[in-house]
Scaffold this active site. Structure first.
Site, PDB file in Angstrom:
ATOM      1  CB  CYS A  39      45.224  42.869  36.757  1.00  0.00           C
ATOM      2  SG  CYS A  39      44.724  41.154  36.654  1.00  0.00           S
ATOM      3  NE  ARG A  50      42.772  48.180  35.563  1.00  0.00           N
ATOM      4  CZ  ARG A  50      42.099  48.415  34.426  1.00  0.00           C
ATOM      5  NH1 ARG A  50      41.354  49.489  34.338  1.00  0.00           N
ATOM      6  NH2 ARG A  50      42.157  47.595  33.414  1.00  0.00           N
ATOM      7  CD1 TRP A  52      38.585  40.207  40.529  1.00  0.00           C
ATOM      8  CD2 TRP A  52      38.165  39.812  38.376  1.00  0.00           C
ATOM      9  NE1 TRP A  52      37.292  39.755  40.438  1.00  0.00           N
ATOM     10  CE2 TRP A  52      37.008  39.503  39.137  1.00  0.00           C
ATOM     11  CE3 TRP A  52      38.116  39.644  37.007  1.00  0.00           C
ATOM     12  CZ2 TRP A  52      35.829  39.046  38.554  1.00  0.00           C
ATOM     13  CZ3 TRP A  52      36.936  39.195  36.435  1.00  0.00           C
ATOM     14  CH2 TRP A  52      35.814  38.883  37.198  1.00  0.00           C
ATOM     15  CG  ASN A  84      44.960  44.203  32.977  1.00  0.00           C
ATOM     16  OD1 ASN A  84      44.240  43.216  33.159  1.00  0.00           O
ATOM     17  ND2 ASN A  84      44.470  45.392  32.670  1.00  0.00           N
ATOM     18  N   GLY A  85      45.639  41.019  31.519  1.00  0.00           N
ATOM     19  CA  GLY A  85      45.051  40.498  30.282  1.00  0.00           C
ATOM     20  C   GLY A  85      45.069  38.975  30.287  1.00  0.00           C
ATOM     21  CD  GLU A 111      21.728  50.956  37.094  1.00  0.00           C
ATOM     22  OE1 GLU A 111      21.844  49.983  36.330  1.00  0.00           O
ATOM     23  OE2 GLU A 111      22.645  51.388  37.813  1.00  0.00           O
ATOM     24  CE  LYS A 122      24.638  50.699  40.629  1.00  0.00           C
ATOM     25  NZ  LYS A 122      24.512  50.224  39.322  1.00  0.00           N
ATOM     26  CD  GLU A 153      26.414  46.685  40.822  1.00  0.00           C
ATOM     27  OE1 GLU A 153      27.493  46.251  40.419  1.00  0.00           O
ATOM     28  OE2 GLU A 153      25.807  47.599  40.264  1.00  0.00           O
ATOM     29  CG  HIS A 167       1.725  38.986  31.627  1.00  0.00           C
ATOM     30  ND1 HIS A 167       0.702  38.497  30.841  1.00  0.00           N
ATOM     31  CD2 HIS A 167       1.656  40.332  31.511  1.00  0.00           C
ATOM     32  CE1 HIS A 167       0.079  39.496  30.241  1.00  0.00           C
ATOM     33  NE2 HIS A 167       0.637  40.624  30.623  1.00  0.00           N
ATOM     34  CE  LYS A 209      33.412  51.735  37.897  1.00  0.00           C
ATOM     35  NZ  LYS A 209      31.985  51.911  38.206  1.00  0.00           N
TER      36      LYS A 209
HETATM   37  C1  AGP Z   1      27.382  48.494  37.196  1.00  0.00           C
HETATM   38  O1  AGP Z   1      26.952  48.856  38.520  1.00  0.00           O
HETATM   39  C2  AGP Z   1      28.198  47.249  37.197  1.00  0.00           C
HETATM   40  N1  AGP Z   1      29.304  47.390  38.040  1.00  0.00           N
HETATM   41  C3  AGP Z   1      28.482  46.673  35.841  1.00  0.00           C
HETATM   42  O2  AGP Z   1      27.259  46.121  35.415  1.00  0.00           O
HETATM   43  C4  AGP Z   1      28.985  47.618  34.713  1.00  0.00           C
HETATM   44  O3  AGP Z   1      27.977  48.527  34.365  1.00  0.00           O
HETATM   45  C5  AGP Z   1      29.307  46.743  33.485  1.00  0.00           C
HETATM   46  O4  AGP Z   1      30.335  45.860  33.822  1.00  0.00           O
HETATM   47  C6  AGP Z   1      29.718  47.559  32.262  1.00  0.00           C
HETATM   48  O5  AGP Z   1      30.893  48.257  32.527  1.00  0.00           O
HETATM   49  P1  AGP Z   1      31.350  49.430  31.510  1.00  0.00           P
HETATM   50  O6  AGP Z   1      30.273  50.479  31.545  1.00  0.00           O
HETATM   51  O7  AGP Z   1      32.657  49.898  32.054  1.00  0.00           O
HETATM   52  O8  AGP Z   1      31.465  48.813  30.142  1.00  0.00           O
END
Ligand code: AGP
Length: 614
Positions: A2, A27, A74, A100-101, A487, A491, A494, A510, A609
């Site tokens: 949060c 966040r 969140w 937050n937590g 990766e 992308k 997500e 395979h 994030k």
């Molecule tokens: C990346 O596009 C994602 N949003 C997510 O996988 C992110 O990389 C992951 O949560 C790790 O976050 P961090 O690098 O802040 O630890």
């Protein structure tokens, strides 16, 4: 997970808190709230939805007051709705808190407080916490700061909290364990926030609380820092932050993600600035220089991370083993922390995290430290929990990454890890002076080569339009570019919500090749260096089954151009540096496809994030 914001000073608190919450929406953004003290009473409003919805709803309350707290959520405990939103009142209405937590033992505390006559309107752990503080304040007859300190010794979990008492509205009490909390120090005013973005336009002097620290932030006084465990005095470490506001704003781009994709040349350069001295043939990294023997004598390097950072770790595995000949294993932090791994004091653990707050990565570090391993952190956020928990580290200097989809964090993480591997290769003598110099010189050309890779954006937008309605996609790469295939798939998943999978190109036979037909777009990384001929034969296998091929190729490639439906060129570079270039078109592809599908690129559904909960 949060975002929290607080203010106490000479300005109107409302606009500062609202704008600060908007900056922290990355966040978490499923509900928001604000509480202000107008000189006689607390005016509080909160709502399910975004901060903009809160601003509208706040027209129903007085917006007066120079002390206030705000929260963007969140959800972890209690579904996102008005009543579960923060801030929360204590039963008397005197105290109000944001948090937050996660308080892990809130149910047992709630039971005890209920027995003592407290009632609860929400399902949250936070409302339990504020009433625990009230109960302690009453029964111990102490001031708010003391009550917070005593109460927090009874809770188990993670928190960054801000709480104030309407009967003593000249102070805000804050405390931190496991979630980030920064205090901005202005002229006759203080700002409280999860990171510096809400107050950077007012001051760049900040104190980042350490775990198990609390502070009483009182107007006209020095910040009083305390250890929560024993109320011992602690001393604030004031940082002068380099981040400025324009880094926060979108800078003319439609989305933070696109801005951050285009920032990569600068971010990579900033990350090696002062560390890569190619003309002198030196790599200077204090965190390594002061701990070189740890790395040189290490049995192995364990890399722990999540998501995109885990993909950067996979690239690092290829780099470290190929260049420095050091055994490396890469672990998902969430798996590593629970599988009772073998860890010894001869291990070096590298934790990679953009936010520096990912709960699983933080927990993996703590586990490794308990078993004597040396921990090296690679983070992007100064003063973040993982940065401070590590024995040493190196920051990526990517600047704030606001878009939930990580882009410049990925390339700057690879940059830091490449510098580290090169330094160790030089020390271990696995690299000749000549090869070392060549490598440093090539690394210095990467920012301009990323600029060139970005020039393919108009073509990429055209290609994106062709595949924006796909339901499934495959990403293939070999060697250093296998992690880039993973990766690229992440992308797309997500931010466009299209299902996508990354595979080593050789794995197709395979099983996955059964998926290939004319409806399956296959993104293949087929750059000149790195098993090129084998990748070309993989492309031919796909073509013979009518798969659609979008190939990332080295500038001037004619062979793949004959086979693929589309080619996107990137400049030539060393194989071990190619991920810094081949990831660029895949970032842009996912961005354009997501925009064309009307997705919320910067705040994709279900995601936040910084994943500070497990
Ligand atoms: C990346 O596009 C994602 N949003 C997510 O996988 C992110 O990389 C992951 O949560 C790790 O976050 P961090 O690098 O802040 O630890």
């Amino acid at each position: 997970m949060c975002g929290i914001v607080g203010y106490i000073g000479h300005r109107d608190a409302f606009p500062i808190i609202i704008k600060g919450l908007q900056r922290l929406e990355y966040r978490g953004y499923d509900s928001a709230g604000i509480a202000l003290f107008d000189g006689s009473q607390i005016n509080l409003v909160k709502t399910k939805g975004k901060v903009e919805d809160l601003r509208t709803k706040a027209n129903s309350i007085s917006q007066e007051g120079t002390i206030g707290i705000g929260h963007t959520r969140w959800a972890t405990h209690g579904v996102p709705n008005d009543v579960n939103s923060h801030p929360h009142y204590s039963n008397s209405g005197d105290l109000v808190i944001i948090h937050n937590g996660i308080i892990e033992n809130y149910e047992s505390i709630k039971k005890e407080l209920t027995k003592r006559g407290y009632n609860f309107t929400s399902d949250t752990d936070t409302e339990v916490l504020v009433n625990l503080i009230e109960e302690v304040k009453k029964t111990e007859d102490v001031k708010l700061g003391q009550a917070v300190q005593i109460a927090l010794n009874q809770v188990v979990g993670a928190y960054a909290i801000a709480v104030f008492d309407r009967k003593k509205p000249d102070e805000i009490v804050v405390a931190k364990l496991g979630s980030p909390l920064a205090i901005g120090i202005g002229e006759e005013e203080f700002f409280i926030a999860s990171d510096a973005s809400p107050f950077i336009e007012f001051t760049n002097n900040a104190v980042y609380l350490e775990d198990e620290e609390m502070a009483i932030v009182r107007l006209g006084k020095e910040i009083k820092l305390r250890k929560i465990k024993n109320d011992a005095v602690a001393y604030p470490r004031i940082l002068e932050l380099q981040m400025n506001l324009e880094e926060i704003e979108k800078g003319g781009y439609d989305h933070f993600m696109l801005k951050e994709i285009y920032e990569q040349p600068r971010a990579i350069k900033d990350t090696y600035r002062g560390r890569l001295l190619a003309d002198q043939g030196i790599i200077r990294m204090a965190g390594i220089d002061q701990n070189l023997e740890k790395f040189m004598n290490a049995n192995r390097i364990i890399i722990v991370a999540c998501g995109t950072s885990w993909h950067a770790g996979l690239v690092a595995e290829y780099i470290f083993e190929d260049l420095a000949r050091i055994p490396v294993e890469v672990e998902y932090a969430s798996e590593f922390r629970y599988r009772n791994p073998v860890i010894t004091e001869k291990d070096v653990l590298i934790a990679i995290s953009q936010s520096g707050e990912t709960a699983d990565t933080l927990a993996a570090i703590k586990l490794a430290k308990e078993k004597g391993a040396f921990v090296f952190g690679v983070c992007n956020v100064v003063g973040s929990s993982i940065a401070r928990e590590s024995d040493a580290g190196a920051y990526t200097h990517a600047g704030p990454e606001i878009g939930v989809a990580s882009t410049k964090a990925f390339t700057t993480q690879i940059t830091v890890l490449t510098l580290l591997a090169l330094k160790l290769a030089k020390e271990k003598g696995t690299f000749s002076e000549t090869k070392f110099h060549e490598f440093l010189t090539e690394l210095e050309t990467i920012p301009s080569k990323v600029e060139r890779a970005l020039e393919a954006n108009p073509l990429i937008e055209i290609i994106s339009d062709v595949y924006k309605d796909s339901t499934n996609c495959l990403y293939l790469g070999r060697g250093y570019n296998f992690p880039v295939a993973l990766e690229g798939a992440l992308k797309l998943k997500e931010i466009s919500y299209i299902h996508a999978e990354g595979y080593p190109a050789a794995e197709m036979k395979h099983g996955p090749i059964a998926l290939i037909d004319e409806h399956m777009p296959v993104f293949v990384i087929a750059t000149k260096k790195g098993h090129y001929e084998k990748v070309v034969s993989n492309i031919q296998e796909i073509k013979s089954r009518k798969g659609k091929i979008i190939a990332i190729v080295t500038e001037g490639d004619e062979q793949v151009k004959e086979l693929a439906d589309h080619v996107i060129e990137v400049p030539e570079t060393l194989e071990s540096l190619s991920p810094l270039l081949t990831t660029i078109p895949l970032q842009l592809l996912s961005y354009h496809i997501a925009v064309m599908r009307g997705c919320n690129v910067d705040q994709p559904r279900n995601l936040a994030k910084s994943v500070t909960v497990e």
